[in-house]
Write an enzyme that holds these catalytic residues in place. Structure first.
Site, PDB file in Angstrom:
ATOM      1  N   ILE A  93       0.881  -1.174   0.000  1.00  0.00           N
ATOM      2  CA  ILE A  93       0.000   0.000   0.000  1.00  0.00           C
ATOM      3  C   ILE A  93       0.916   1.221   0.000  1.00  0.00           C
ATOM      4  O   ILE A  93       1.075   1.935   0.992  1.00  0.00           O
ATOM      5  CB  ILE A  93      -0.953  -0.010   1.212  1.00  0.00           C
ATOM      6  CG1 ILE A  93      -1.624  -1.372   1.367  1.00  0.00           C
ATOM      7  CG2 ILE A  93      -1.991   1.093   1.075  1.00  0.00           C
ATOM      8  CD1 ILE A  93      -2.572  -1.750   0.240  1.00  0.00           C
ATOM      9  N   HIS A  94       1.531   1.459  -1.139  1.00  0.00           N
ATOM     10  CA  HIS A  94       2.640   2.407  -1.249  1.00  0.00           C
ATOM     11  C   HIS A  94       2.327   3.796  -0.687  1.00  0.00           C
ATOM     12  O   HIS A  94       3.078   4.348   0.117  1.00  0.00           O
ATOM     13  CB  HIS A  94       3.055   2.548  -2.719  1.00  0.00           C
ATOM     14  CG  HIS A  94       3.479   1.276  -3.369  1.00  0.00           C
ATOM     15  ND1 HIS A  94       4.719   0.711  -3.151  1.00  0.00           N
ATOM     16  CD2 HIS A  94       2.833   0.452  -4.239  1.00  0.00           C
ATOM     17  CE1 HIS A  94       4.830  -0.406  -3.854  1.00  0.00           C
ATOM     18  NE2 HIS A  94       3.695  -0.587  -4.525  1.00  0.00           N
ATOM     19  N   ASP A  95       1.226   4.379  -1.132  1.00  0.00           N
ATOM     20  CA  ASP A  95       0.988   5.797  -0.852  1.00  0.00           C
ATOM     21  C   ASP A  95       0.748   6.090   0.625  1.00  0.00           C
ATOM     22  O   ASP A  95       1.031   7.200   1.100  1.00  0.00           O
ATOM     23  CB  ASP A  95      -0.192   6.310  -1.674  1.00  0.00           C
ATOM     24  CG  ASP A  95       0.105   6.357  -3.165  1.00  0.00           C
ATOM     25  OD1 ASP A  95       1.299   6.327  -3.534  1.00  0.00           O
ATOM     26  OD2 ASP A  95      -0.843   6.408  -3.968  1.00  0.00           O
TER      27      ASP A  95
END
Length: 314
Positions: free
Chosen positions: A241-243
């Protein structure tokens, strides 16, 4: 406790939705001044629609949403729709809302919002999509720089990439814009794939969210489940969940390790397009060092996300 003022620039996007949700769940520490959208994960129309619906759905309808750039500075727009689905949010369809998008252009609206801050106050920019809007902001309204405390962005990598062997999508999509931002001289933290790729949610987390009675938690469960069923993650234990890492860093920088180094963006047309060239040499020259995050206590991040996403009264 004084809240940190933030402005989120995004292209929702599943992981953008998680980042906005996390910020909404941490309003005791963060004041979300507004959200601007940029084409990336999906078309500008689609991501703006997602941002508009998300703010209402998450109980933050007072947060303005302004539509920004529909394409990169000098290149054609290439979306990541194959990763985020036809809606941009996987199979998730958000409820309709009467909330409107502000009528002004997103870059102009962002500039006015920053310049209207009281004397002595600043905001942190949190770009989690291509950096087109932020580059245009700096080039068009250089006077806003004094109102920006720093930039905490999701993008790049010290090593590797995702859209290519060396290019991370947000930087690869508009490398010229990224170079403008990285060389701006404003304090910048790069939350790249080195740490964001290690921070994610697994199938048990998805199940927990899906089984909740909360519409928000169910929607987030649908989104992460879509990720986990995709070719990129179906054989992996968790989906990155990069962001959401950007919001986490602002609240808990002690969970991360990084180095202040000089970073250049490859703006060529070659195979290294969008590469963030991180110069770790002690003799490297550069006027504008970037704090590149290199390590993270990933389990603590994961626990924090679930605590906030399941513990908030949506």
């Amino acid at each position: 406790m004084k809240k940190r003022k933030i402005w989120i620039d995004c292209d929702p996007g599943i992981d953008d939705a998680f980042a906005i949700s996390l910020a909404a769940a941490c309003q005791d520490q963060l004041e979300i001044l507004g959200i601007s959208t940029v084409a990336g994960n999906q078309s500008i129309e689609r991501v703006t629609e997602n941002a508009r619906k998300l703010t209402a759905f998450l109980g933050i309808p007072q947060v303005p949403v302004a539509q920004g750039s529909a394409c990169p500075l000098v290149r054609e727009m290439i979306s990541a729709a194959h990763v985020h689905g036809s809606t941009g949010l996987g199979d998730c369809s958000l409820p309709e809302t009467e909330k409107k998008v502000v009528s002004e252009n997103g870059i102009l609206y962002l500039a006015k919002a920053l310049l209207s801050l009281p004397e002595g106050e600043q905001a942190t920019l949190v770009p989690i999509g291509p950096l087109t809007n932020i580059a245009l902001l700096f080039r068009t309204f250089p006077e806003v720089r004094e109102k920006i405390e720093g930039i905490c962005l999701m993008g790049g990598a010290a090593v590797g990439g995702n859209v290519t062997a060396t290019g991370e999508f947000n930087i690869w999509e508009d490398p010229e814009a990224a170079q403008v931002v990285f060389s701006s001289g404003i304090p910048l933290v790069m939350c790249g794939l080195d740490v964001t790729g290690r921070c994610g949610l697994n199938r048990e987390h998805a199940k927990q969210l899906l089984e909740s009675k909360s519409p928000v938690q169910k929607a987030l469960g649908e989104m992460v489940s879509f990720y986990l069923k995709s070719p990129a993650y179906q054989n992996k234990s968790q989906a990155a969940i990069h962001d959401a890492v950007t919001i986490t860093y602002l609240l808990h920088p002690e969970w991360f390790e990084g180095r202040a180094i000089h970073v250049e963006v490859d703006c060529s047309e070659g195979k290294n397009r969008g590469m963030t060239v991180c110069d770790f040499r002690t003799s490297a020259e550069g006027d504008y060092p970037v704090t590149v995050l290199l390590d993270v206590e990933a389990e603590r991040v994961q626990e924090f996300w679930m605590e906030k996403l399941t513990g908030t009264r949506w």
